[in-house]
Motif scaffolding. Structure first.
Motif, PDB file in Angstrom:
ATOM      1  N   GLN A  76       8.945 -17.912  -3.714  1.00 55.16           N
ATOM      2  CA  GLN A  76       7.942 -18.895  -3.304  1.00 55.16           C
ATOM      3  C   GLN A  76       7.907 -20.024  -4.327  1.00 55.16           C
ATOM      4  OE1 GLN A  76       3.962 -17.384  -2.839  1.00 55.16           O
ATOM      5  NE2 GLN A  76       3.130 -19.342  -2.153  1.00 55.16           N
ATOM      6  N   PHE A 119       4.900  -7.070   2.410  1.00 53.54           N
ATOM      7  CA  PHE A 119       6.062  -6.905   3.285  1.00 53.54           C
ATOM      8  C   PHE A 119       6.360  -5.425   3.567  1.00 53.54           C
ATOM      9  CE2 PHE A 119       6.944 -11.126   1.390  1.00 53.54           C
ATOM     10  CZ  PHE A 119       7.011 -11.873   2.561  1.00 53.54           C
ATOM     11  N   ASN A 166      14.781  -5.040   3.870  1.00 57.08           N
ATOM     12  CA  ASN A 166      14.493  -5.976   4.949  1.00 57.08           C
ATOM     13  C   ASN A 166      14.990  -7.383   4.621  1.00 57.08           C
ATOM     14  OD1 ASN A 166      13.314  -6.787   7.431  1.00 57.08           O
ATOM     15  ND2 ASN A 166      11.498  -7.526   6.347  1.00 57.08           N
ATOM     16  N   LEU A 169      13.576 -13.467  -2.330  1.00 53.79           N
ATOM     17  CA  LEU A 169      12.651 -14.353  -1.628  1.00 53.79           C
ATOM     18  C   LEU A 169      11.735 -14.969  -2.669  1.00 53.79           C
ATOM     19  CD1 LEU A 169      11.856 -15.303   1.246  1.00 53.79           C
ATOM     20  CD2 LEU A 169      10.049 -13.562   1.179  1.00 53.79           C
ATOM     21  N   CYS A 182       6.237 -16.099   5.120  1.00 51.54           N
ATOM     22  CA  CYS A 182       7.169 -16.653   4.124  1.00 51.54           C
ATOM     23  C   CYS A 182       6.878 -18.118   3.808  1.00 51.54           C
ATOM     24  CB  CYS A 182       8.612 -16.505   4.607  1.00 51.54           C
ATOM     25  SG  CYS A 182       9.145 -14.797   4.819  1.00 51.54           S
ATOM     26  N   ARG A 211      14.957 -18.340   0.434  1.00 52.33           N
ATOM     27  CA  ARG A 211      15.698 -17.100   0.217  1.00 52.33           C
ATOM     28  C   ARG A 211      16.956 -17.449  -0.559  1.00 52.33           C
ATOM     29  NH1 ARG A 211      18.484 -14.335   5.170  1.00 52.33           N
ATOM     30  NH2 ARG A 211      20.125 -15.706   4.412  1.00 52.33           N
ATOM     31  N   HIS A 244       9.441 -12.428  -5.039  1.00 45.34           N
ATOM     32  CA  HIS A 244       9.053 -11.161  -4.431  1.00 45.34           C
ATOM     33  C   HIS A 244       9.998 -10.049  -4.878  1.00 45.34           C
ATOM     34  CE1 HIS A 244       5.958 -12.694  -1.662  1.00 45.34           C
ATOM     35  NE2 HIS A 244       6.700 -13.786  -1.616  1.00 45.34           N
ATOM     36  N   CYS A 274       8.587 -20.412   0.964  1.00 47.66           N
ATOM     37  CA  CYS A 274       9.631 -19.583   0.372  1.00 47.66           C
ATOM     38  C   CYS A 274      11.053 -20.059   0.667  1.00 47.66           C
ATOM     39  CB  CYS A 274       9.504 -18.140   0.872  1.00 47.66           C
ATOM     40  SG  CYS A 274       8.088 -17.257   0.195  1.00 47.66           S
ATOM     41  N   THR A 288      12.672  -7.179  -4.825  1.00 52.09           N
ATOM     42  CA  THR A 288      13.822  -7.104  -3.919  1.00 52.09           C
ATOM     43  C   THR A 288      14.688  -5.886  -4.211  1.00 52.09           C
ATOM     44  OG1 THR A 288      15.779  -8.277  -3.090  1.00 52.09           O
ATOM     45  CG2 THR A 288      15.215  -8.605  -5.406  1.00 52.09           C
ATOM     46  N   ASN A 303      12.848  -6.155   0.455  1.00 50.43           N
ATOM     47  CA  ASN A 303      12.342  -4.870  -0.029  1.00 50.43           C
ATOM     48  C   ASN A 303      12.673  -3.714   0.917  1.00 50.43           C
ATOM     49  OD1 ASN A 303      10.366  -6.270   1.717  1.00 50.43           O
ATOM     50  ND2 ASN A 303       9.207  -4.370   1.508  1.00 50.43           N
ATOM     51  N   SER A 315      11.763 -10.271  10.102  1.00 48.38           N
ATOM     52  CA  SER A 315      12.943  -9.428   9.944  1.00 48.38           C
ATOM     53  C   SER A 315      14.156 -10.169  10.497  1.00 48.38           C
ATOM     54  CB  SER A 315      12.744  -8.083  10.658  1.00 48.38           C
ATOM     55  OG  SER A 315      13.703  -7.141  10.218  1.00 48.38           O
ATOM     56  N   SER A 318      12.654 -10.447   3.402  1.00 51.51           N
ATOM     57  CA  SER A 318      11.788 -10.107   2.267  1.00 51.51           C
ATOM     58  C   SER A 318      12.536  -9.393   1.149  1.00 51.51           C
ATOM     59  CB  SER A 318      10.613  -9.245   2.746  1.00 51.51           C
ATOM     60  OG  SER A 318      11.073  -8.073   3.400  1.00 51.51           O
TER      61      SER A 318
END
Length: 344
Positions: free
Chosen positions: A292, A125, A149, A290, A319, A324, A282, A322, A284, A154, A101, A152
Motif C-alpha cells: 500500500q 485477507f 492467495n 502487496l 486493495c 502488487r 502486507h 495497493c 506474504t 497470504n 482472488s 494478497s
C-alpha cells in the motif's frame, strides 16, 4: 463421503469420449499406419501421448502423488475451465469464491454461464468458513480457494479451509500456484481424506516456465478420469512434454532460485516499509508483495516512466492504494527501491 457422480453434469456422465489413435494402441511397432500421420519428420510427425505418462511419472516422484491422480493442462487455466464444464450446469448451478482472488475463476464462470458468488475476505485477507458456506445453496457445485492467495499473497488459515472441505458436499478447488514460496505442506497430502478436493499447481512460478504453459491438477482417480474424459485428446504437445521433463532434471536449480527469491522478498519487505511513500506491506507467502502506497496511480505511472512495471491493484476489492510487486532479481529489486527512494 462426497458422491462425486452426483455432482457431475448428466451429459458429461453420459458422454462417450473421443478415442484417439494413441489411446487405442500403446507401445512400439514396426510401422504406425493408424493415425494418418506423415511418416517423415520424426518424432514430431507423431501425435504425442494424450495422457503424458512419462512426464507424469517424473512429476509423481517430485510431488509424491501417483501419476493416475494428476491431469496436466495448458497452464492452470485449462483445469479451471474443465471444472465448470464437468460439474456446473450452465444457467442453473453456481460457484463460490473468495474475494479478492485470481480473476480467471470468475471469467471462466462467465464463459460457462455459471453464476459466481464472491465472499469478501476480512481485513487481514483471511477467509471464514462460515461465510463461504453461507453463500452456498443446493445449486453450488464448486468453491474456489487460492492459497497463497493472489493478489494478497497470504496463505489461507488451514483450519478454516478444513472446515470448508468438511462442511461442503461439492467440489473444493485449492489453487497452489505459489506453494513453493510458502512454508507449509501442500494440500495434495490431504487428497485421501477429502474425495471432493482438487489441488492446482503450476510450473509457471517457482520453476520459471510461465511461457511453456503447463499446469497440474491433482485429485482422486475418479475426478481425474472425468478430466481425461472431457479434455482435448492431445492437450499437451510433445515439445512441452519433453521440455518440462528436461527441466525436472534440474530441481536443484529451482530450489536455488526459490532460496534467492525468498531472501530478496525479505529484503524488499524491510526496505519498502522504511520508505516514506509506502503505507504498509502486507504479509506474504508468495513471490510478490502487496504494497500500500500513498498514491497508487501516481506511483504506478512514475515507476513505468522509470522503466519498472508493477501491477496496479488500486481498484480491486480490499486493495485500495495497493501495488502488487513481484520479487525480481537482486538487480531489479535494487532498481525498484532506488526509484522509490528518489520519488520520496
Amino acid at each position: 463421503m462426497t458422491d462425486i457422480q452426483s455432482l457431475v453434469r448428466p451429459n458429461i456422465l453420459a458422454l462417450k469420449p473421443y478415442s484417439c489413435a494413441r489411446d487405442e494402441f500403446k507401445g512400439e511397432a514396426k510401422a504406425f499406419l493408424d493415425a494418418n500421420e506423415n511418416p517423415f519428420n520424426g518424432p514430431y510427425n507423431r501425435y504425442p501421448d494424450p495422457r503424458q505418462w512419462a512426464l507424469k511419472e517424473k512429476i509423481a516422484r517430485i510431488k509424491h502423488v501417483p501419476a493416475e491422480r494428476m491431469m496436466l493442462g495448458n497452464g492452470s487455466d485449462e483445469p479451471i475451465d474443465l471444472v465448470y464444464r464437468i460439474f456446473c450446469e450452465p444457467g442453473v448451478d453456481n460457484a463460490v469464491g473468495i474475494a479478492p482472488s485470481y480473476g480467471m475463476y470468475e471469467v471462466d464462470a462467465d464463459i460457462n454461464h455459471v453464476e459466481y458468488r464472491q465472499v469478501p475476505l476480512d481485513e487481514a485477507f483471511q477467509l471464514h468458513a462460515d461465510a463461504l458456506l453461507a453463500a452456498t445453496d443446493a445449486h453450488t457445485k464448486v468453491i474456489w480457494i487460492c492459497s497463497p492467495n493472489n493478489p494478497s499473497g497470504n496463505l489461507m488459515n488451514r483450519a478454516e479451509v478444513t472446515r470448508v472441505l468438511e462442511g461442503f458436499a461439492g467440489i473444493v478447488v485449492i489453487d497452489e500456484a505459489y506453494i513453493d514460496f510458502a512454508d507449509t505442506p501442500s494440500w495434495t497430502e490431504q487428497l485421501d481424506r477429502h474425495p471432493n478436493l482438487i489441488v492446482l499447481q503450476t510450473f509457471s512460478k517457482a520453476w520459471g516456465l510461465a511461457s511453456v504453459r503447463c499446469g497440474m491438477a491433482f485429485a482422486s482417480e475418479e475426478i481425474i478420469g472425468l478430466f481425461n474424459k472431457v479434455k482435448y485428446p492431445y492437450n499437451i504437445n510433445l515439445l512441452t512434454q519433453n521440455f518440462v521433463s528436461g527441466q525436472l532434471d534440474h530441481a536443484d536449480r529451482k530450489e536455488a532460485w526459490v532460496k534467492t527469491l525468498l531472501s530478496e522478498r525479505t529484503r524488499l519487505q524491510q526496505e519498502l516499509q522504511a520508505l516514506p511513500c509506502v503505507v504498509k506491506t502486507h504479509p506474504t507467502d508468495a513471490n510478490f508483495i502487496l504494497t500500500q502506497v500513498k498514491d497508487a496511480n501516481a506511483t504506478y505511472r512514475y515507476l513505468v516512466d522509470c522503466g519498472i512495471v508493477t501491477r496496479n491493484r488500486n481498484s480491486v476489492l480490499l486493495c485500495a492504494g495497493c501495488l502488487r510487486i513481484t520479487v525480481g532479481t537482486p538487480e531489479e529489486n535494487s532498481l525498484l527501491l532506488e526509484a522509490l527512494k528518489a520519488m520520496a
